[in-house]
Motif scaffolding. Sequence first.
Motif, PDB file in Angstrom:
ATOM      1  N   LYS A 182       1.248 -17.764 -10.587  1.00 37.53           N
ATOM      2  CA  LYS A 182       0.827 -17.351 -11.941  1.00 37.53           C
ATOM      3  C   LYS A 182       2.005 -16.686 -12.670  1.00 37.53           C
ATOM      4  CE  LYS A 182      -4.112 -16.516 -11.094  1.00 37.53           C
ATOM      5  NZ  LYS A 182      -4.903 -15.433 -10.438  1.00 37.53           N
ATOM      6  N   LEU A 183       2.743 -15.833 -11.963  1.00 30.92           N
ATOM      7  CA  LEU A 183       3.889 -15.155 -12.581  1.00 30.92           C
ATOM      8  C   LEU A 183       4.964 -16.182 -12.954  1.00 30.92           C
ATOM      9  CD1 LEU A 183       4.316 -12.035 -10.254  1.00 30.92           C
ATOM     10  CD2 LEU A 183       3.631 -11.996 -12.657  1.00 30.92           C
ATOM     11  N   ALA A 184       5.208 -17.115 -12.044  1.00 30.03           N
ATOM     12  CA  ALA A 184       6.241 -18.137 -12.294  1.00 30.03           C
ATOM     13  C   ALA A 184       5.870 -18.987 -13.499  1.00 30.03           C
ATOM     14  CB  ALA A 184       6.406 -19.007 -11.052  1.00 30.03           C
ATOM     15  N   ASP A 185       4.611 -19.407 -13.560  1.00 35.07           N
ATOM     16  CA  ASP A 185       4.169 -20.246 -14.692  1.00 35.07           C
ATOM     17  C   ASP A 185       4.317 -19.496 -16.015  1.00 35.07           C
ATOM     18  OD1 ASP A 185       1.422 -21.802 -12.810  1.00 35.07           O
ATOM     19  OD2 ASP A 185       3.609 -22.089 -12.803  1.00 35.07           O
ATOM     20  N   ALA A 186       4.042 -18.197 -15.988  1.00 35.72           N
ATOM     21  CA  ALA A 186       4.053 -17.417 -17.238  1.00 35.72           C
ATOM     22  C   ALA A 186       5.461 -16.979 -17.655  1.00 35.72           C
ATOM     23  CB  ALA A 186       3.173 -16.173 -17.073  1.00 35.72           C
ATOM     24  N   ILE A 233       4.128  -9.533 -16.153  1.00 34.37           N
ATOM     25  CA  ILE A 233       4.824 -10.633 -16.837  1.00 34.37           C
ATOM     26  C   ILE A 233       5.733 -10.049 -17.922  1.00 34.37           C
ATOM     27  CG2 ILE A 233       4.457 -12.615 -18.394  1.00 34.37           C
ATOM     28  CD1 ILE A 233       1.800 -13.084 -16.717  1.00 34.37           C
ATOM     29  N   GLU A 234       5.174  -9.113 -18.676  1.00 32.78           N
ATOM     30  CA  GLU A 234       5.947  -8.473 -19.757  1.00 32.78           C
ATOM     31  C   GLU A 234       7.179  -7.755 -19.188  1.00 32.78           C
ATOM     32  OE1 GLU A 234       3.595  -5.535 -21.813  1.00 32.78           O
ATOM     33  OE2 GLU A 234       5.426  -4.739 -22.766  1.00 32.78           O
ATOM     34  N   GLN A 235       7.011  -7.027 -18.086  1.00 37.82           N
ATOM     35  CA  GLN A 235       8.134  -6.262 -17.515  1.00 37.82           C
ATOM     36  C   GLN A 235       9.220  -7.193 -16.969  1.00 37.82           C
ATOM     37  OE1 GLN A 235       6.801  -2.893 -14.969  1.00 37.82           O
ATOM     38  NE2 GLN A 235       4.805  -3.176 -15.968  1.00 37.82           N
ATOM     39  N   ILE A 236       8.807  -8.305 -16.357  1.00 39.89           N
ATOM     40  CA  ILE A 236       9.796  -9.266 -15.843  1.00 39.89           C
ATOM     41  C   ILE A 236      10.580  -9.875 -17.011  1.00 39.89           C
ATOM     42  CG2 ILE A 236      10.061 -11.524 -14.699  1.00 39.89           C
ATOM     43  CD1 ILE A 236       7.688 -10.720 -12.892  1.00 39.89           C
ATOM     44  N   LEU A 237       9.881 -10.146 -18.118  1.00 44.94           N
ATOM     45  CA  LEU A 237      10.572 -10.747 -19.275  1.00 44.94           C
ATOM     46  C   LEU A 237      11.489  -9.745 -19.975  1.00 44.94           C
ATOM     47  CD1 LEU A 237       7.652 -12.945 -20.646  1.00 44.94           C
ATOM     48  CD2 LEU A 237       9.699 -13.698 -19.382  1.00 44.94           C
ATOM     49  N   ILE A 238      11.176  -8.453 -19.883  1.00 43.55           N
ATOM     50  CA  ILE A 238      12.062  -7.415 -20.452  1.00 43.55           C
ATOM     51  C   ILE A 238      13.324  -7.296 -19.585  1.00 43.55           C
ATOM     52  CG2 ILE A 238      12.336  -4.905 -20.748  1.00 43.55           C
ATOM     53  CD1 ILE A 238       9.318  -4.820 -21.476  1.00 43.55           C
ATOM     54  N   ALA A 239      13.128  -7.225 -18.260  1.00 38.45           N
ATOM     55  CA  ALA A 239      14.242  -6.924 -17.350  1.00 38.45           C
ATOM     56  C   ALA A 239      15.071  -8.155 -16.989  1.00 38.45           C
ATOM     57  CB  ALA A 239      13.691  -6.287 -16.073  1.00 38.45           C
TER      58      ALA A 239
END
Length: 362
Positions: A316-320, A270-276
């Motif tokens: 879960k990834l989409a919700d977060a 989740i953190e990496q998707i939000l960074i990139a």
Amino acid sequence: MSRTKDRSKTKNFRQLLKQAKSIPEPVLKKLVKQKYHIIGNHSAVKMCGWTGKKIKGGIACYKNAFYGIESHRCIQSTPVLLFCNHACVFCWRMMPEESLILNKPAFSDTPAPEFEWDKSEAIVDQFISAHRKTVSGFGGSSLVGKTLFKEANDPKHVALSLTGEPTMYPYLSDLLSEFHKRGISTFLVTNGTFPEAIEKWETLPTQLYVSLVAPNKEVYLKAIRPISPILWEKYMKTLAMFPELGKKTRTVLRMTLTRNVNTAPIEGYIEQILIAKPHYAEVKSMVFVGGSRNPSRGLSFDSMLSMDEIREYAKKLADATGYLVAAEHIPSRIVLLCRDKEAVKKRLIDFKFLFPNAKTSS
Ligand code: SF4
């Protein structure tokens, strides 16, 4: 007395050995047997299973479903056949397994500084002609429609994702430009450990993939087995470059989820998707094929996640992250997440307008 011809005794093989100086003979034998078409000193084309299926009128690959890629007109290839600085346990490519066990390199997995790299303009057309060779066998088949076969001989897409780490190739940006000049779109998959190379690119691929392989450094070191721990920081630097790169081209993070290897903690992803902030995130199960079946890897069929598990993980990834679940492809056990409505709207590539000035390869 086995009747299969020992190709290594053929004139062609001897010539290939001279041409591809970087490939040790035992490895070249295996590659030729697995129908790799070797190009120059260090590149290759191998027909993708989905290309064959599509030419015979079957279903297309997930990139067709997600982005509109014509699978029967796709060149599956690599400009860096043998070299990679990762040894992911779920990778299907051939690896120096023994060196990984003994931790002593049997043959180097990274190029020597004086390595001879082929110039892009010297190899680009060989990718196209090698692809035509791979599909030529379909010409005489009654199962294959004339239009599909004709189109297959006029490739419109190249996937630089076959094996190896393509960003090690110093003329990669030129190679991308050469394909675009020929009206061929480019999908490039990198492990993201060469941010300094990506920074120098003048031409970017039509779609740039970075493999999202581990939620944190601990799992990365254990499951991805990089040649050096500092590659994690390099990878994270590439993720930090992604928002800017995303203003110039389409960006994707692709996961290869493997049970009991790299599925937890999900918070790391989740953190990496939000960074990139990629346009797209592909939530995909590993596939138990090729090198991943090597007993030394410790994997099995159960290492693959089911489609329901992939759907649940993606939700879960989409919700977060606020990403949107946009599509799925069951045969490939994959779900597509889009950054926003704009990305959903633009996910199917309009190839007509991609290369207006291109001189096509047909
Ligand atoms: S895009 Fe990938 S999966 Fe689809 S045909 Fe090309 S190489 Fe195969």
